[in-house]
Design a protein around this motif. Structure first.
Motif, short mmCIF file in Angstrom:
data_model
loop_
_atom_site.label_atom_id
_atom_site.label_comp_id
_atom_site.label_asym_id
_atom_site.label_seq_id
_atom_site.Cartn_x
_atom_site.Cartn_y
_atom_site.Cartn_z
N TRP A 1 -7.56 -4.87 -3.64
CA TRP A 1 -7.25 -3.54 -3.67
C TRP A 1 -6.66 -3.16 -5.03
CZ3 TRP A 1 -6.86 -6.90 0.26
CH2 TRP A 1 -7.23 -6.32 1.70
N PRO B 1 -4.51 3.73 -7.73
CA PRO B 1 -5.58 4.81 -7.96
C PRO B 1 -6.13 4.77 -9.25
CG PRO B 1 -3.78 5.45 -6.53
CD PRO B 1 -3.51 4.12 -6.85
N VAL C 1 -5.60 1.29 -2.87
CA VAL C 1 -6.87 1.57 -2.08
C VAL C 1 -7.78 0.44 -2.39
CG1 VAL C 1 -6.69 4.15 -2.59
CG2 VAL C 1 -7.90 2.57 -4.28
N LYS C 2 -8.95 0.31 -1.41
CA LYS C 2 -9.85 -0.76 -1.61
C LYS C 2 -10.43 -0.69 -2.88
CE LYS C 2 -11.03 -3.44 1.88
NZ LYS C 2 -11.39 -5.07 1.63
N THR D 1 0.93 -1.14 0.13
CA THR D 1 -0.03 -0.21 -0.02
C THR D 1 0.85 1.08 0.04
OG1 THR D 1 -1.93 -1.28 1.01
CG2 THR D 1 -1.74 1.22 1.23
#
Length: 324
Positions: free
Chosen positions: A232, A235, A218-219, A212
Motif C-alpha cells: 500500500w 496517495p 491506497v493499494k 489506512t
C-alpha cells in the motif's frame, strides 16, 4: 521454468550462507543458543554457486542471500560478485540485520548486490536491546546511512510487531521511513521453534486498517520484489507499506519460493518439514544434469500450504536454521 505439482512457478530462491548471527532476536533464536551447524558441513562458495546456477538454468530469476546474519560469512562480497555474474539472474538481494553494513555496504554494492532488506524492530534503544539481546540500534541506523551512501535505493525495513513489546512503535517507524525514504514491511511472527511459538505477534489486518485511516493508504500500483508482501502507499506515493501475513491471510496459493540452508538442505515450505538434501549430492560429485534433476525432484515435494494455524507447534526448527 520450474513448477510444482500445484502449478506454481518457482522463480525465487533464498540462500542461507550461515545460520550464525550476532543478535538473538526473541522471535528467532533463544538466548544462549549454541547448537549451530558445524562449519565443516556448510556449503562452500563454489557449492552455493553451483546450486544457484542450476536454479538459474531451470528458470529461477530471483535469489536472496539470508542467514542467520549473511554478513558474518567470510568473503561474502566475493560470493556476491560471483553470483551477480551468473547468467539468468535478474535480481540478487540480501536480508541483513544491518550491524555490519557500515563496513560492507560499499563493497557489496560494488560487487553487484542489487537490493537490501534491513531488520529493524524499534527505534527505541531499550526496546531494540530487549528484542535483539544487544545494544545495536546505533549500529543498525549507521548501517542504513552507509547503505544509502553506497547507492542502495528503495531499502526495505523489516519490522516484526510483537504484542506488548514494540506494537506501540509502528507509527514512529512509519514516520521514520517517510523521512528517510525507506519502504516499511510489517511481518507477522511465525510459530517456528520454541522462540517463535512463544512470541505474541499481531494480526496485521487490524494494523493495516489503523494505518489506512491514519495515513490514507491506497493499494500500491507496483509490486516491489518477488516475495509475498502486499503493498500500500500514501496517495502522493511518498511512502510504501508492505505486509507479510502468513497467519492472518496466507499466500500459499501463490508461493513461488524455496530455501537452501547453509548445509545444503532444500526446504520446500517454512511451515512444513518437507526438505531435500542437496549437500550429499554435491559432495558426491554430481554432474550439473544430476543436480538439476534432483532440484526438479525436490520441487515435487513442495506442499500445498503451511499448517501454522492448525498445528502451531509442528515446526521445531528455528528460523535461522531454515534461512530467513
Amino acid at each position: 521454468m520450474l513448477a510444482d505439482r500445484f502449478g506454481r512457478s518457482i522463480d525465487y530462491l533464498r540462500v542461507s550462507v550461515t545460520d550464525r548471527c550476532d543478535l538473538r532476536c526473541s522471535y528467532c533464536l533463544p538466548k544462549g543458543f549454541k547448537d549451530f551447524e558445524e562449519p565443516a558441513h556448510w556449503l562452500t562458495h563454489e557449492e552455493i554457486t553451483r546450486v544457484v546456477a542450476a536454479f538459474a538454468r531451470l528458470g529461477t530469476r530471483r535469489v536472496r542471500l539470508t542467514g542467520g546474519e549473511p554478513l558474518l560469512r567470510r568473503d561474502i562480497t566475493g560470493l556476491v560478485r560471483t553470483l551477480s555474474a551468473l547468467p539468468g539472474l535478474d535480481d540478487l538481494s540480501m536480508t541483513t540485520n544491518g550491524t555490519q553494513l557500515t563496513r560492507l555496504a560499499g563493497p557489496l554494492r560494488q560487487a553487484g548486490l542489487g537490493r537490501l532488506n534491513v531488520s529493524l524492530d524499534s527505534l527505541r534503544q531499550d526496546c531494540m536491546a530487549t528484542i535483539t539481546g544487544r545494544d545495536c540500534l546505533d549500529k543498525v541506523t549507521a548501517g542504513l546511512e552507509a547503505a544509502r551512501m553506497a547507492g542502495f535505493t528503495r531499502i526495505k525495513i523489516n519490522m516484526v510487531p510483537l504484542a506488548g513489546v514494540n506494537d506501540g512503535d509502528i507509527e514512529a517507524m512509519v514516520a521514520f521511513c517517510i523521512a528517510q525514504g525507506f519502504v516499511l514491511r510489517l511481518i507477522e511472527a511465525m510459530p517456528m521453534g520454541s522462540t517463535g511459538q512463544a512470541s505474541r505477534g499481531l494480526d496485521l489486518q487490524t494494523v493495516l486498517a489503523d494505518l489506512t485511516k491514519r495515513f490514507g493508504l491506497v493499494k500500491a500500483t507496483e509490486t516491489l520484489g518477488g516475495g509475498p508482501a502486499r503493498y500500500w502507499q500514501t496517495p502522493d506515493g511518498g511512502f510504501t507499506l508492505g505486509l507479510i501475513t502468513p497467519l492472518s491471510q496466507h499466500f500459499c496459493a501463490t508461493c513461488n519460493r524455496v530455501r537452501l540452508s547453509v548445509d545444503g538442505t532444500l526446504y520446500l515450505c517454512l511451515g512444513q518439514e518437507a526438505a531435500y538434501p542437496l549437500g550429499p549430492l554435491l559432495r558426491a560429485g554430481a554432474s550439473d544434469a544430476e543436480l538439476e534433476a534432483a532440484i526438479r525432484e525436490a520441487i515435487e515435494y513442495k506442499p500445498e500450504r503451511h499448517h501454522f494455524n492448525e498445528a502451531p507447534t509442528r515446526v521445531m526448527r528455528f528460523m535461522s536454521m531454515t534461512g530467513g
